[in-house]
Design a protein around this motif. Structure first.
Motif, short mmCIF file in Angstrom:
data_model
loop_
_atom_site.label_atom_id
_atom_site.label_comp_id
_atom_site.label_asym_id
_atom_site.label_seq_id
_atom_site.Cartn_x
_atom_site.Cartn_y
_atom_site.Cartn_z
N ALA A 1 0.87 -0.87 0.16
CA ALA A 1 -0.39 -0.16 0.12
C ALA A 1 1.18 0.92 0.21
O ALA A 1 2.00 0.66 -0.12
CB ALA A 1 -1.34 0.14 1.31
N VAL A 2 -0.10 2.51 -0.53
CA VAL A 2 0.69 3.21 -0.02
C VAL A 2 0.00 4.18 0.89
O VAL A 2 -1.16 4.63 -0.12
CB VAL A 2 0.98 4.49 -1.96
CG1 VAL A 2 1.52 5.48 -1.35
CG2 VAL A 2 1.61 3.81 -2.65
N GLY A 3 0.43 4.78 2.05
CA GLY A 3 -0.09 5.72 2.42
C GLY A 3 0.20 6.99 2.51
O GLY A 3 1.51 7.83 2.29
N THR A 4 -0.94 7.92 3.06
CA THR A 4 -0.56 9.50 3.37
C THR A 4 -0.95 9.82 4.16
O THR A 4 -1.98 9.44 5.26
CB THR A 4 -1.56 10.10 1.59
OG1 THR A 4 -2.59 10.17 1.82
CG2 THR A 4 -0.50 9.19 0.36
N ALA A 5 -0.59 11.21 5.11
CA ALA A 5 -1.05 11.66 6.29
C ALA A 5 -0.44 12.78 6.15
O ALA A 5 0.66 13.18 5.75
CB ALA A 5 -0.84 10.65 7.56
N GLY A 6 -1.17 13.84 6.73
CA GLY A 6 -0.67 15.01 7.05
C GLY A 6 0.35 15.53 8.28
O GLY A 6 1.06 16.30 8.11
N GLY A 7 0.60 13.46 9.00
CA GLY A 7 1.91 14.64 10.41
C GLY A 7 0.94 13.36 11.02
O GLY A 7 -0.55 13.15 11.88
N PHE A 8 2.29 13.50 12.24
CA PHE A 8 1.67 12.75 14.26
C PHE A 8 1.64 13.95 14.65
O PHE A 8 2.73 14.88 15.18
CB PHE A 8 2.22 11.22 14.58
CG PHE A 8 2.03 10.69 14.88
CD1 PHE A 8 1.09 10.06 14.80
CD2 PHE A 8 2.67 11.46 16.59
CE1 PHE A 8 0.93 8.51 16.24
CE2 PHE A 8 1.91 10.60 17.89
CZ PHE A 8 0.99 9.42 17.07
N ASP A 9 0.60 14.42 14.57
CA ASP A 9 0.27 14.85 16.35
C ASP A 9 -0.10 13.85 17.81
O ASP A 9 -1.04 13.77 18.19
CB ASP A 9 -1.05 15.89 16.27
CG ASP A 9 -1.03 16.99 16.90
OD1 ASP A 9 -0.90 16.85 18.26
OD2 ASP A 9 -2.10 18.13 16.94
N THR A 10 0.56 14.45 18.81
CA THR A 10 1.20 13.74 19.95
C THR A 10 -0.18 14.11 20.95
O THR A 10 -0.25 13.39 21.99
CB THR A 10 2.95 13.53 20.79
OG1 THR A 10 2.81 15.40 21.15
CG2 THR A 10 3.29 12.96 19.69
N SER A 11 -0.59 15.27 20.27
CA SER A 11 -1.91 15.45 21.29
C SER A 11 -3.22 15.05 21.46
O SER A 11 -4.12 15.29 22.09
CB SER A 11 -1.92 17.55 21.19
OG SER A 11 -2.36 17.85 19.92
N LEU A 12 -3.18 14.23 20.53
CA LEU A 12 -4.83 13.70 20.04
C LEU A 12 -4.55 12.09 20.22
O LEU A 12 -3.10 11.72 20.57
CB LEU A 12 -4.86 13.93 18.20
CG LEU A 12 -5.20 14.45 18.12
CD1 LEU A 12 -5.30 14.73 16.43
CD2 LEU A 12 -6.22 15.97 18.71
N LYS A 13 -5.51 12.13 20.56
CA LYS A 13 -5.51 10.44 20.98
C LYS A 13 -6.29 9.68 19.87
O LYS A 13 -6.37 9.98 18.84
CB LYS A 13 -7.01 9.64 22.15
CG LYS A 13 -6.96 10.37 23.78
CD LYS A 13 -7.97 10.71 24.28
CE LYS A 13 -7.83 11.17 25.89
NZ LYS A 13 -8.91 11.02 26.63
N GLY A 14 -5.75 8.15 20.09
CA GLY A 14 -5.34 7.30 18.80
C GLY A 14 -4.58 7.46 17.60
O GLY A 14 -3.31 7.55 18.37
N SER A 15 -4.92 7.32 16.50
CA SER A 15 -3.67 7.04 15.50
C SER A 15 -3.15 8.71 15.86
O SER A 15 -1.70 8.84 15.46
CB SER A 15 -4.04 7.48 13.75
OG SER A 15 -4.66 8.00 13.53
N GLY A 16 -3.26 9.77 16.04
CA GLY A 16 -3.17 11.16 16.14
C GLY A 16 -2.67 11.86 14.68
O GLY A 16 -1.98 12.61 14.41
N GLN A 17 -2.83 11.07 13.13
CA GLN A 17 -2.81 11.07 11.95
C GLN A 17 -3.53 12.75 11.63
O GLN A 17 -4.75 12.21 11.97
CB GLN A 17 -2.47 10.48 10.69
CG GLN A 17 -1.78 9.03 11.37
CD GLN A 17 -0.27 9.63 11.91
OE1 GLN A 17 0.09 10.24 10.42
NE2 GLN A 17 0.90 8.54 11.64
N VAL A 18 -2.93 13.78 11.31
CA VAL A 18 -4.31 14.90 10.81
C VAL A 18 -3.58 15.63 9.72
O VAL A 18 -2.42 15.19 9.27
CB VAL A 18 -3.89 15.93 12.48
CG1 VAL A 18 -4.67 15.54 13.87
CG2 VAL A 18 -2.34 16.41 12.54
#
Length: 326
Positions: A122-139
């Motif tokens: 797979a090719v995955g994409t995301a805006g980045g990882f935010d540690t202040s969020l619960k769960g995956s944190g990808q925003v």
């Protein structure tokens, strides 16, 4: 001369800052539209080594006549996750326009007798990882992936093809406020014991907009150029302070020459001439009253006669002195 030296120093500092700004730019085909790894730079690529991921070794290597990113998989039972940092690849103004990502992928067995087998992932994409969020944190955007399969493969030789990742929904688009946007390539774990450990080669990465136009590669080093500006501004007062010091020096020298040297020479000249005149007795008697009478406004006829006599006496004395000097 001091002002010229200061200006030269400022110019040298500006050139040094400009040189440091240029060196800070990533070497990935700045001004181009394709990441082909021909310059050997892969500083914008890293491995995601979360649970179940392979700690593959990254490098750039020649393969089939061109340089490519080499992903040396250490354990086929794990999934190699190759992440591309978009903030190190292009400006954010280009990232938000991405609607498709393409690149060439080749998978080769490590041994000559090895078999690649079926390859998919797979090719995955995301805006980045935010540690202040619960769960995956990808925003911005949140994590999304599209699967790929390499159908064109020759067991024992290689599996290869072009991988394409399209962005179909608006909530998949990258945004201005994304934290460290990236895209990643994953291959599913290999569980077949008859298949060999392998190496992946990645080449010709392109970012395309909604009209399939290739977006530019290279990051603008705005911060480095801005920091160099205060150095030139701080140097300006130094030039202004130096000016009065140089102007004052000639004035002091001129006063000394006029007040001391010139005055002494003019006063001393009559004193040297008067000394020999005092030797003949008749000359001193006749000459003594002459200066006083000459400066008196109320002069009479007798005074004029006396003045003429004094002048004649001085002339005679001068003649005597001249003969002695010879």
């Amino acid at each position: 001369m001091k002002i010229k030296k200061i200006i030269a120093g400022v110019a040298a500092a500006a050139m040094a800052c400009t040189t440091m700004a240029a060196m800070s730019v990533s070497a990935i085909n700045e001004g181009g539209t394709v990441i082909d790894f021909e310059d050997g730079d892969y500083s914008f690529v890293y491995m995601n080594v979360d649970s179940g991921a392979d700690n593959s070794v990254l490098s750039v290597e020649d393969y089939n006549g061109s340089k490519r990113l080499k992903v040396d998989v250490q354990d086929k039972a794990n999934s190699p996750k190759v992440w591309f940092d978009l903030d190190k690849i292009t400006d954010r103004s280009n990232t938000v326009q991405i609607r498709k990502i393409t690149f060439d992928l080749t998978i080769v067995p490590k041994s000559e007798e090895g078999i690649v087998g079926w390859a998919g992932g797979a090719v995955g994409t995301a805006g980045g990882f935010d540690t202040s969020l619960k769960g995956s944190g990808q925003v911005n955007p949140s994590w999304s992936q599209k699967e790929w399969t390499l159908e064109a493969y020759d067991p024992g030789v290689a599996a290869e093809g072009k991988i394409e990742r399209k962005f179909l929904m608006k909530n998949e688009f990258y945004t201005e406020d994304g934290v460290n946007p990236f895209f990643g390539l994953m291959r599913w774990p290999v569980t077949d014991d008859t298949l060999d450990n392998y190496v992946m080669y990645i080449d010709n990465v392109q970012l395309l907009d909604s009209k399939d136009n290739a977006l530019p590669i290279g990051v603008t080093p705005a911060a480095e150029e801005t920091e160099a500006a205060p150095e030139e501004t701080e140097a300006a007062p130094a030039e202004t302070e130096a000016a009065p010091a140089e102007t004052a020096a000639p004035v002091e020298e001129a006063d000394d020459e006029v007040a001391v040297d010139d005055a002494d020479e003019e006063v001393a000249a009559p004193v040297e001439t008067a000394a020999p005149v005092a030797e003949p007795a008749p000359v001193e008697t006749a000459a003594a009253p002459a200066p006083a009478v000459t400066t008196t406004p109320a002069a009479t006829g007798n005074t004029a006669v006396a003045s003429i006599a004094a002048v004649m006496a001085i002339a005679g004395a001068a003649a005597i002195v001249a003969k002695k000097r010879k």
